[in-house]
Structures are given as C-alpha cells and as structure tokens.
Design an enzyme around this catalytic site. Structure first.
Site, PDB file in Angstrom:
ATOM      1  N   TYR A  36      44.389  86.212  10.231  1.00 38.54           N
ATOM      2  CA  TYR A  36      43.288  85.257  10.410  1.00 38.54           C
ATOM      3  C   TYR A  36      43.746  84.057  11.256  1.00 38.54           C
ATOM      4  O   TYR A  36      44.803  83.472  11.000  1.00 38.54           O
ATOM      5  CB  TYR A  36      42.749  84.765   9.052  1.00 38.54           C
ATOM      6  CG  TYR A  36      41.833  83.583   9.261  1.00 38.54           C
ATOM      7  CD1 TYR A  36      40.542  83.776   9.765  1.00 38.54           C
ATOM      8  CD2 TYR A  36      42.275  82.282   9.076  1.00 38.54           C
ATOM      9  CE1 TYR A  36      39.730  82.691  10.053  1.00 38.54           C
ATOM     10  CE2 TYR A  36      41.471  81.195   9.359  1.00 38.54           C
ATOM     11  CZ  TYR A  36      40.197  81.404   9.850  1.00 38.54           C
ATOM     12  OH  TYR A  36      39.399  80.339  10.151  1.00 38.54           O
ATOM     13  N   ARG A  61      34.246  83.064  13.343  1.00 39.21           N
ATOM     14  CA  ARG A  61      34.666  82.113  14.372  1.00 39.21           C
ATOM     15  C   ARG A  61      34.429  82.628  15.779  1.00 39.21           C
ATOM     16  O   ARG A  61      34.353  83.832  16.014  1.00 39.21           O
ATOM     17  CB  ARG A  61      36.177  81.864  14.230  1.00 39.21           C
ATOM     18  CG  ARG A  61      36.602  81.255  12.898  1.00 39.21           C
ATOM     19  CD  ARG A  61      36.379  79.782  12.889  1.00 39.21           C
ATOM     20  NE  ARG A  61      36.698  79.151  11.623  1.00 39.21           N
ATOM     21  CZ  ARG A  61      37.192  77.925  11.520  1.00 39.21           C
ATOM     22  NH1 ARG A  61      37.436  77.198  12.591  1.00 39.21           N
ATOM     23  NH2 ARG A  61      37.413  77.390  10.344  1.00 39.21           N
ATOM     24  N   ASP A  68      39.112  69.244  17.682  1.00 37.63           N
ATOM     25  CA  ASP A  68      39.833  69.476  16.421  1.00 37.63           C
ATOM     26  C   ASP A  68      41.110  68.650  16.256  1.00 37.63           C
ATOM     27  O   ASP A  68      41.405  68.208  15.157  1.00 37.63           O
ATOM     28  CB  ASP A  68      40.173  70.971  16.317  1.00 37.63           C
ATOM     29  CG  ASP A  68      40.552  71.404  14.913  1.00 37.63           C
ATOM     30  OD1 ASP A  68      39.922  70.919  13.951  1.00 37.63           O
ATOM     31  OD2 ASP A  68      41.485  72.214  14.754  1.00 37.63           O
ATOM     32  N   CYS A  76      32.999  70.360   8.864  1.00 34.57           N
ATOM     33  CA  CYS A  76      32.079  69.248   8.590  1.00 34.57           C
ATOM     34  C   CYS A  76      31.431  68.750   9.879  1.00 34.57           C
ATOM     35  O   CYS A  76      30.935  67.629   9.942  1.00 34.57           O
ATOM     36  CB  CYS A  76      32.803  68.102   7.904  1.00 34.57           C
ATOM     37  SG  CYS A  76      33.151  68.423   6.180  1.00 34.57           S
ATOM     38  N   HIS A 128      43.993  65.276  12.813  1.00 33.59           N
ATOM     39  CA  HIS A 128      42.926  66.284  12.752  1.00 33.59           C
ATOM     40  C   HIS A 128      41.632  65.618  13.245  1.00 33.59           C
ATOM     41  O   HIS A 128      40.709  65.372  12.474  1.00 33.59           O
ATOM     42  CB  HIS A 128      42.795  66.757  11.301  1.00 33.59           C
ATOM     43  CG  HIS A 128      41.961  67.987  11.120  1.00 33.59           C
ATOM     44  ND1 HIS A 128      41.402  68.334   9.913  1.00 33.59           N
ATOM     45  CD2 HIS A 128      41.599  68.978  11.982  1.00 33.59           C
ATOM     46  CE1 HIS A 128      40.742  69.474  10.034  1.00 33.59           C
ATOM     47  NE2 HIS A 128      40.841  69.875  11.271  1.00 33.59           N
ATOM     48  N   LYS A 173      47.075  74.807  13.801  1.00 32.45           N
ATOM     49  CA  LYS A 173      47.322  73.994  12.598  1.00 32.45           C
ATOM     50  C   LYS A 173      48.814  73.854  12.310  1.00 32.45           C
ATOM     51  O   LYS A 173      49.282  72.789  11.916  1.00 32.45           O
ATOM     52  CB  LYS A 173      46.615  74.622  11.398  1.00 32.45           C
ATOM     53  CG  LYS A 173      45.120  74.795  11.582  1.00 32.45           C
ATOM     54  CD  LYS A 173      44.437  73.488  11.837  1.00 32.45           C
ATOM     55  CE  LYS A 173      42.939  73.667  11.906  1.00 32.45           C
ATOM     56  NZ  LYS A 173      42.264  72.376  12.135  1.00 32.45           N
ATOM     57  N   ARG A 197      41.971  80.095   6.049  1.00 28.74           N
ATOM     58  CA  ARG A 197      43.309  79.583   5.786  1.00 28.74           C
ATOM     59  C   ARG A 197      43.586  79.661   4.294  1.00 28.74           C
ATOM     60  O   ARG A 197      42.687  79.491   3.477  1.00 28.74           O
ATOM     61  CB  ARG A 197      43.419  78.120   6.239  1.00 28.74           C
ATOM     62  CG  ARG A 197      43.424  77.950   7.739  1.00 28.74           C
ATOM     63  CD  ARG A 197      43.625  76.501   8.142  1.00 28.74           C
ATOM     64  NE  ARG A 197      42.466  75.681   7.850  1.00 28.74           N
ATOM     65  CZ  ARG A 197      42.312  74.932   6.792  1.00 28.74           C
ATOM     66  NH1 ARG A 197      43.278  74.821   5.886  1.00 28.74           N
ATOM     67  NH2 ARG A 197      41.218  74.233   6.607  1.00 28.74           N
ATOM     68  N   SER A 238      37.640  70.201   7.579  1.00 31.88           N
ATOM     69  CA  SER A 238      37.244  71.437   8.248  1.00 31.88           C
ATOM     70  C   SER A 238      35.783  71.776   7.950  1.00 31.88           C
ATOM     71  O   SER A 238      35.323  71.603   6.824  1.00 31.88           O
ATOM     72  CB  SER A 238      38.131  72.575   7.755  1.00 31.88           C
ATOM     73  OG  SER A 238      39.479  72.222   7.938  1.00 31.88           O
TER      74      SER A 238
HETATM   75  C1  OXD Z   1      40.008  74.184  10.352  1.00 31.54           C
HETATM   76  C2  OXD Z   1      39.840  74.674  11.726  1.00 31.54           C
HETATM   77  O1  OXD Z   1      40.025  74.999   9.408  1.00 31.54           O
HETATM   78  O2  OXD Z   1      39.764  73.829  12.626  1.00 31.54           O
HETATM   79  O3  OXD Z   1      40.143  72.971  10.184  1.00 31.54           O
HETATM   80  O4  OXD Z   1      39.807  75.885  11.946  1.00 31.54           O
HETATM   81 MN    MN Z   2      40.204  71.847  11.996  1.00 34.30          MN
END
Ligand code: OXD
Ligand code: MN
Length: 594
Positions: free
Chosen positions: A202, A376, A282, A255, A231, A211, A74, A253
């Site tokens: 992406y 991913r 998420d 974590c 989130h 998002k 991102r 993100s």
């Molecule tokens: C992020 C995702 O970047 O969930 O938070 O992909």
């Molecule tokens: Mn996320």
C-alpha cells in the site's frame, strides 16, 4: 531487462551488495526514469495483471492497481521509530531497539526476492538542483512501487550525479514478501538514515520517499540541521494586483489538504481577479531564507490523493490532474468504458463494473462500495491546472501564514489567530481531529494529532515542539509567519455542516492574509484572535450561510474549552519533564484566561 549500476558511489554500492546478499534477487534493474524504461515496466506489469490498462483515449497512460484487501491503508500500529533509546522516539511513537529490529526485519526479508527482480530507484525529494533537496535510494521488488515513485519523486541518474560520492542519502528497502499482516512492519532508523518496509504494497507504507523519508526521517534531519519537515500543503493566493502570498497548512490525513491546496476561488473572487496556486498538497520542507523569512518547498513531484469525494465540484483541479499518466489504486473499474470510478465521482456509477476487491459490481444496484474509502490516485503534479509557476523554484516560496486545522464538529471556531509564535506552537500542539479512513482504526473517534504529525514525527514529539520554539527564536517577529487554526467541519446539533467549505474557504484565507498584513481588526478571546463576523466576506453565499450561522461558528465557548484544556493536560502529561516549559506556560495561561 538487466542493466549496469548507475553510480560508482561506494556507500551506495556497499549497501546494495549487503541487501542483494540478504534478499537474493534473480535480477537487478536500475531505474533511470526514462520514458522507455517506464513504458517497458508498464507493459510488464500489465502482462502479469499487476496493473490494468485503462482506456487510452479517455484516460491516456492511466492504470489501475488493486492491493491485497488486508493492505489498504497506513498501519500506524506497525510503524516503528527505531532510535537507540525509547525516550528518543517518545511516547507517541512505537519503538523498537535498532539492532533487535534489524534482526527481526532481516529474518523476514531474507531470500524474499528469490524469483523476483530488484529495482533500484535513485530519487530526489525536492527539485534536484534545490539546496533543500535530499537524495534517497529505494530498493523494491514491486513494479507498482517503481511506477508510483516515478510520479511522486524525481527519479534517475541526475540524482546520483548530484550526490557524487557523498554518504548523505536515505537508504530504503522494501520487500513485498507475502503481504502477511502479522509480519508487516514500516520501520524508520533516523540515526542511520534508513527505512525498511516489509509485507505491504500500500502506497503510504511503500512509497518510501513520502511519509517515511520526507516526514519521519526528514523531521529528524531537520531537527539536527535547523530546518523543518511538516505535514503541510503549500498554496499561493494571488490578489487582483497580481501579488501572491503563500500559506502552509497542516491537517490530519484525509481532512481536505488536497482540496484546499487546489481550491477554485468563488465566482465573486474570480471576477475580481483572485487566483489560487498549488505548490504542494501534503508535505513542506521549511527553512529560513537569506532575507530572514521562512521559505517552503514541496519535496514531492506528484499527488497521492484520496479518490472518493474528489469530483468536479469538490476539486476540479485534482480531477483534471488524474486525466493522464495516473495510477489509480483500489477504485472501481467501469468495464464498458475502461475508466476509473469511485463514490461521489458523479451520479453515474457503472452497471458493468468491478469493485476494488476485483469482484463483478453493479454500481446502480449494489449496496456495497465500489471503491475503498482510502482508494487513491497517483497523479503527476504537472497535470494540475493550478500548479504554481514556483513549483520548481529551488529556493521555495516565502511563507506569510501557517494554518493548523482539524475535523471538529464542535468547539474549534471557523478560524482564530494565535497571539504570537509560541502561542501558535501551542495551538498546533493541541490539534485534535475526528479520525478518517487514511489510517487503520475507528472512523469518527477524536484523537490528538499535534501539527498533524502524530503518525509522522521521527523523534520525540516533545523535542519536536521544542524545535518549533527554537526556530521561532531565530525569527524576527515581523518576518515570522503568523499562525492560525481553522475548522471547516463545524456541525449543527442535527449533524449538518455549518460552513460550505471547498472553494468558499478562500473567504477565510482572505481574512488570514489581511491579518498578516495588519489590514483588519479582530476580537480577543481566551484562545486567541477571532474575526468580527462582518470581516468574513459572505457575498454570494448569503443564502447558504446567514450572519447568525457565521457568528455561531466564530463563537468561543469557554465551558467547552475548559473541558478541552483538561484533555490537553492529560495528553501533555505523557511527555513528563520533556514537555517544553513554554507549552506548559501556554496551557496555564489558557486556563487562566478561561
Ligand atoms: C496521508 C497521506 O495518509 O497523505 O496522510 O496519504
Ligand atoms: Mn498526508
């Protein structure tokens, strides 16, 4: 493959006409979500090289895709919230005046579908029949986007049938253009229910349901309509009596939200009959139910997870979810088996491989990485062995606890509980974490990421905090979720992690749920309630975590927290008069108790 419009909804058809006039596609294809259409699109993408088909026996219906090397995460610096005034977007968002932004984007997008096909994707965030669900239309010139959206959301005519003639749907225009970094923009227009994304391929920038809609636009909608888009993962912990309690947890993100959401209980818990159920990894949409409790749904239908580090030890459930019908992005390819590989998948990297850049790669000898750190998998939720039976429940699941957390080598204890709802909002607002690879920027640097929403809040963060406080006012304190903070990432002075994490985190969740039920005491400190070390169950990991280590990571160091309080004050200062009085008071009382 050209087909008829799947709707007669006038607002949709008029918007589409404008977009067709702008981007000038050769062909228009409505996505109905049928297997037949998905198969045809997969075959087409394979024929053009956009996707590589993986081994049908070892990885049925799985594909590999590589994005442009300049387009792997991102881009927060090019993500804009286009509200009429800058103040509405607030100091933590990039802002542009809507008309100027539309003009800029239209100039970039103009004629960009010439020679290409326009795919029109009607999708629902949330189970189509759910009262929480919201519809969107994404227009894209990328088959990769179509196929990912078919995994991540509910796609097809049923969405349009439910919508009828309503104008309440989110407009999304995606144009790959030339993947030019200098002209890449991800723009949200909250007042117009509109998203425009140009020059990226992406996932986080182009799967507009995720998002852009389910967090940025939805957070704004929630503010106006009295609910919350967060989130947060959602998980259920089932105890040996068969009772399930649900937790929502927000982490920045990369974590470990996916790992926590799918955790496998340690053996000592499994033997007793504990289970963990994943509702989402998420995003949570949260609203008050008829019984006065908060209920959450996961608006998504799949997992867009970080591949590196996902393995049979860290997250067997996520790994299982990727075994069929999955799209891998920017991972390495094992040419001998035609399967996906990434760092820490196993100790057997391919000798005869291709790296994420598309170059020949010998994983046994090469010192460059095979997969991009933010590579991913896009996996269907139904594949996940621990998917909650409540996943499709249109009314969501009742939330007992809200957990915030970040990656902090020092300072934040393993777990602490806020004093009450407003103090919990304060705890969320002061979240900070060491940066990861999920967004462009320097890994390891500390940044403030309130509620893990810094890159995802579609309006002024100060108004967002006030919204949290206002929601709290509508809740009976006995029914409101209790709010906690966790930190799995405490390190010793030598840089070694002090807590084993992964499945062992259930030990902390157990304490959290006991606190919710009033079953365990806690020690009051300047920052909130911290467990007595004896109340965290170490049975089975005594060799890994000694009582002394546990005590050390439960400690609250007032001197370090004084420095932290100064940092919080500086962070808050940018919100000026808009900072909610409640949070100012919370910070003052933290300082006083330190
Ligand atoms: C992020 C995702 O970047 O969930 O938070 O992909
Ligand atoms: Mn996320």
């Amino acid at each position: 493959m050209e087909n008829k419009a799947l709707t007669t909804n006038k607002s949709i058809l008029a918007w589409l006409d404008e977009k067709i006039e702008l981007v000038k596609p050769d062909k228009i294809v409505w996505i109905d979500g049928s297997q037949e259409q998905i198969d045809a699109l997969r075959a087409e993408a394979v024929s053009t090289g956009e996707l590589t088909k993986l081994n049908e026996e070892l990885a049925p219906d799985c594909y590999l895709h590589r994005t442009h090397p300049n387009d792997v995460a991102r881009v927060e610096s090019r993500t804009l919230i286009c509200t009429p005034t800058k103040e509405e977007a607030g100091p933590t968002n990039n802002w542009m005046e809507p008309n100027a932004c539309y003009q800029m984007l239209y100039d970039i997008a103009r004629d960009s579908y010439k020679g290409r096909t326009m795919y029109v994707i009607p999708y629902s965030m949330g189970p189509v029949a759910s009262p929480f669900a919201k519809a969107g239309i994404e227009v894209t010139d990328s088959i990769y986007v179509v196929l990912n959206m078919c995994i991540m959301t509910r796609v097809g005519k049923s969405v349009l049938d439910k919508l009828g003639d309503s104008n309440d749907w989110v407009r999304g225009l995606h144009c790959k253009c030339d993947i030019d970094e200098e002209k890449r923009y991800i723009c949200q227009f909250p007042q117009d229910n509109t998203i425009i994304s140009v020059n990226s391929g992406y996932g986080g920038n182009v799967l507009l349901g995720k998002k852009c809609f389910a967090l940025r636009i939805a957070s704004y909608q929630g503010w106006k309509e009295g609910w919350q888009a967060e989130h947060m993962l959602i998980l259920g912990v089932e105890n040996p009596k068969g009772e399930v309690k649900y937790i929502c947890a927000a982490f920045p993100s990369a974590c470990g939200k996916t790992n926590l959401a799918m955790l496998i209980p340690p053996e000592v818990y499994r033997e007793k009959g504990y289970k963990v159920w994943c509702v989402g990894d998420d995003i949570s949409w949260i609203r008050k139910g008829p019984d006065g409790r908060l209920y959450a749904i996961n608006p998504e239908n799949g997992f867009f997870g970080v591949a590196p580090g996902t393995n049979a030890h860290s997250n067997p459930n996520a790994l299982a979810a990727t075994k069929k019908g999955t799209i891998f992005t920017n991972v390495a390819l094992n040419l001998d088996t035609m399967t996906a590989w990434w760092e820490d998948l196993d100790n057997d990297p391919p000798e005869n491989g291709i790296d994420w850049l598309g170059n020949p790669w010998n994983g046994k000898t090469s010192d460059v990485k095979g997969a991009h750190p933010n590579s991913r998998f896009t996996a269907p939720a139904v594949n996940c062995p621990c998917l909650s039976p409540e996943f499709e429940n249109p009314n969501g699941v009742p939330i007992s606890a809200i957990v915030f957390g970040g990656r902090r080598a020092k300072l934040a204890p393993l777990v602490y509980q806020s004093r009450d709802w407003n103090n919990g909002v304060f705890v969320g607002s002061i979240m900070a974490s060491e940066k990861t690879a999920a967004a462009v920027g320097k890994v390891g640097e500390l940044r403030r990421d309130p509620m893990a929403m810094l890159p995802f809040c579609g309006y002024n963060m100060a108004d967002y905090w006030q919204h949290w406080i206002d929601i709290g006012k509508t809740l009976d304190p006995d029914k409101a979720p209790k709010i906690f903070n966790v930190n799995w990432f405490r390190k010793s002075d030598e840089g070694k992690f002090l807590w084993p994490g992964f499945g062992e985190n259930l030990r902390v969740l157990e304490w959290i749920l006991k606190r919710c039920e009033g079953e365990v005491d806690a020690k009051e400190t300047a920052i909130g309630y911290v467990p007595y070390a004896e109340d965290i169950n170490l049975s089975g990991i005594e060799d890994e975590v000694s009582m002394d280590t546990l005590k050390s990571i439960l400690e609250v160091d007032n001197d370090l927290w004084k420095e932290e309080a100064d940092g919080i004050g500086e962070f808050y200062a940018q919100f000026g008069d808009k900072l909610p009085e409640t949070l100012k008071n919370e910070l003052d009382s933290l300082k006083a108790s330190l």
